[in-house]
Design an enzyme around this catalytic site. Structure first.
Site, PDB file in Angstrom:
ATOM      1  N   ASN A   9      16.250   8.755  16.348  1.00 21.44           N
ATOM      2  CA  ASN A   9      15.638   8.575  17.667  1.00 21.44           C
ATOM      3  C   ASN A   9      14.682   7.388  17.602  1.00 21.44           C
ATOM      4  O   ASN A   9      13.582   7.492  17.057  1.00 21.44           O
ATOM      5  CB  ASN A   9      14.892   9.851  18.057  1.00 21.44           C
ATOM      6  N   LYS A  11      13.084   6.099  19.988  1.00 20.05           N
ATOM      7  CA  LYS A  11      12.018   6.236  20.984  1.00 20.05           C
ATOM      8  C   LYS A  11      11.853   4.909  21.749  1.00 20.05           C
ATOM      9  O   LYS A  11      12.833   4.211  21.986  1.00 20.05           O
ATOM     10  CB  LYS A  11      10.736   6.723  20.329  1.00 20.05           C
ATOM     11  N   HIS A 100      13.203  16.865  24.243  1.00 22.27           N
ATOM     12  CA  HIS A 100      12.310  16.419  23.178  1.00 22.27           C
ATOM     13  C   HIS A 100      10.873  16.784  23.537  1.00 22.27           C
ATOM     14  O   HIS A 100      10.478  16.777  24.702  1.00 22.27           O
ATOM     15  CB  HIS A 100      12.440  14.912  22.978  1.00 22.27           C
ATOM     16  N   GLU A 102       8.175  15.271  23.406  1.00 19.29           N
ATOM     17  CA  GLU A 102       7.441  14.259  24.162  1.00 19.29           C
ATOM     18  C   GLU A 102       7.804  14.313  25.644  1.00 19.29           C
ATOM     19  O   GLU A 102       6.952  14.088  26.504  1.00 19.29           O
ATOM     20  CB  GLU A 102       7.711  12.876  23.572  1.00 19.29           C
ATOM     21  N   GLU A 172      12.113  21.035  16.190  1.00 18.32           N
ATOM     22  CA  GLU A 172      11.054  20.072  15.911  1.00 18.32           C
ATOM     23  C   GLU A 172       9.700  20.754  16.049  1.00 18.32           C
ATOM     24  O   GLU A 172       9.224  20.959  17.165  1.00 18.32           O
ATOM     25  CB  GLU A 172      11.155  18.858  16.832  1.00 18.32           C
ATOM     26  N   GLY A 178       5.244  12.728  14.115  1.00 16.99           N
ATOM     27  CA  GLY A 178       4.384  11.553  14.088  1.00 16.99           C
ATOM     28  C   GLY A 178       3.041  11.774  13.439  1.00 16.99           C
ATOM     29  O   GLY A 178       2.153  10.926  13.528  1.00 16.99           O
ATOM     30  N   SER A 218       8.694  14.435  11.116  1.00 23.32           N
ATOM     31  CA  SER A 218       8.292  13.662   9.935  1.00 23.32           C
ATOM     32  C   SER A 218       9.263  13.844   8.775  1.00 23.32           C
ATOM     33  O   SER A 218       8.861  13.930   7.613  1.00 23.32           O
ATOM     34  CB  SER A 218       6.860  14.024   9.510  1.00 23.32           C
TER      35      SER A 218
END
Length: 258
Positions: A9, A11, A100, A102, A172, A178, A218
């Site tokens: 990904n 992003k 996701h 985010e 996730e 991150g 990560s």
């Protein structure tokens, strides 16, 4: 037999020129190391503006596919700035990331809205990579299984068995994305086994055993092999490490037996 998958990904990173260059580096390195086969595949998820170009770059390469990072729930209409699943499919993508963390956090996407996105993706002929996972407070409060069950059941369990077969799930842990943190291999295995059991209860053991469940959070070249060695971890949804061609290809070669 479920597929082993490494999905990158990107992003909101890479211009057209930079993204094209990275994709070509990845393909070159794959040609040298040859970590893929019919049961081990790679997926590249660039920004939407790069989907068409990256699809052309990888055209003809076996076991490498393109995904979009998001799609709208409607086929067309007055949704300024959005991109529909049929548009993504026409640009050459085979997969689309849905849910996701985010998107859930920054764009307030609900389980019901994600269910509609899943439907739209399947209707367009795309395979959803459906993301689920808990935030730090939910992990520390011991609610992580409850949270993931709700996300999956409310967004996916309306599907028929035939449609569910086309879904890839990515667990996730939001607290690991991150942050440099990651779930331990044991934590990842526990959640992946739990998810597989949920699928088994809903659709039966055979379908559950054939569902690919990826770890995202990560995951990198240093920890991928240990994570991928877990019996219910079928690969990774890779963030930052997928922007480095050599590390991404090394991750693709981290499955047991290579």
């Amino acid at each position: 037999m479920r597929k082993k998958i490494v999905a990158g990904n990107w992003k909101m990173n890479k211009t057209l020129e930079d993204g094209t260059s990275l994709a070509r580096v990845i393909l070159y390195l794959l040609s040298s190391s040859n970590p893929l086969d019919e049961n081990k595949i790679m997926i590249i998820a660039p920004p939407a503006l790069l989907v068409d170009n990256i699809s052309k770059v990888i055209a003809g390469r076996k076991h490498v596919y393109v995904a979009a990072q998001n799609c709208h729930s409607e086929e067309k209409g007055a949704f300024t700035g959005e991109i529909s699943a049929p548009m993504i499919k026409a640009a050459g993508a085979s997969y689309v990331i849905i849910g996701h963390s985010e998107r859930r956090a920054y764009f307030h996407e609900t389980n019901d809205f994600l269910m509609k996105k899943v439907n739209a993706a399947l209707m367009a002929g795309l395979r959803p990579i459906f993301c689920c996972g808990e935030v730090k407070e939910e992990r520390e409060g011991g609610k992580f299984f409850e949270v993931v069950k709700k996300q999956i059941s409310e967004s996916l369990f309306h599907l028929s068995a035939d449609d569910f077969k086309r879904v890839v799930i990515a667990y996730e842990p939001v607290w690991a994305i991150g942050t440099g943190l990651n779930a331990s291999p044991a934590q990842a295995q526990d959640m992946h086994a739990y998810i597989r059991n949920l699928i088994s209860e809903r659709y039966g053991k055979e379908l559950a055993d054939d569902t690919s469940i990826l770890y995202g959070g990560s995951c990198n070249g240093k920890n991928a092999a240990e994570l991928f060695a877990q019996p219910d971890v079928d690969g990774g949804l890779i963030g930052g490490a997928s922007l480095k061609g050599d590390e991404f290809v090394a991750i693709a070669g981290s499955f047991p037996g290579r």
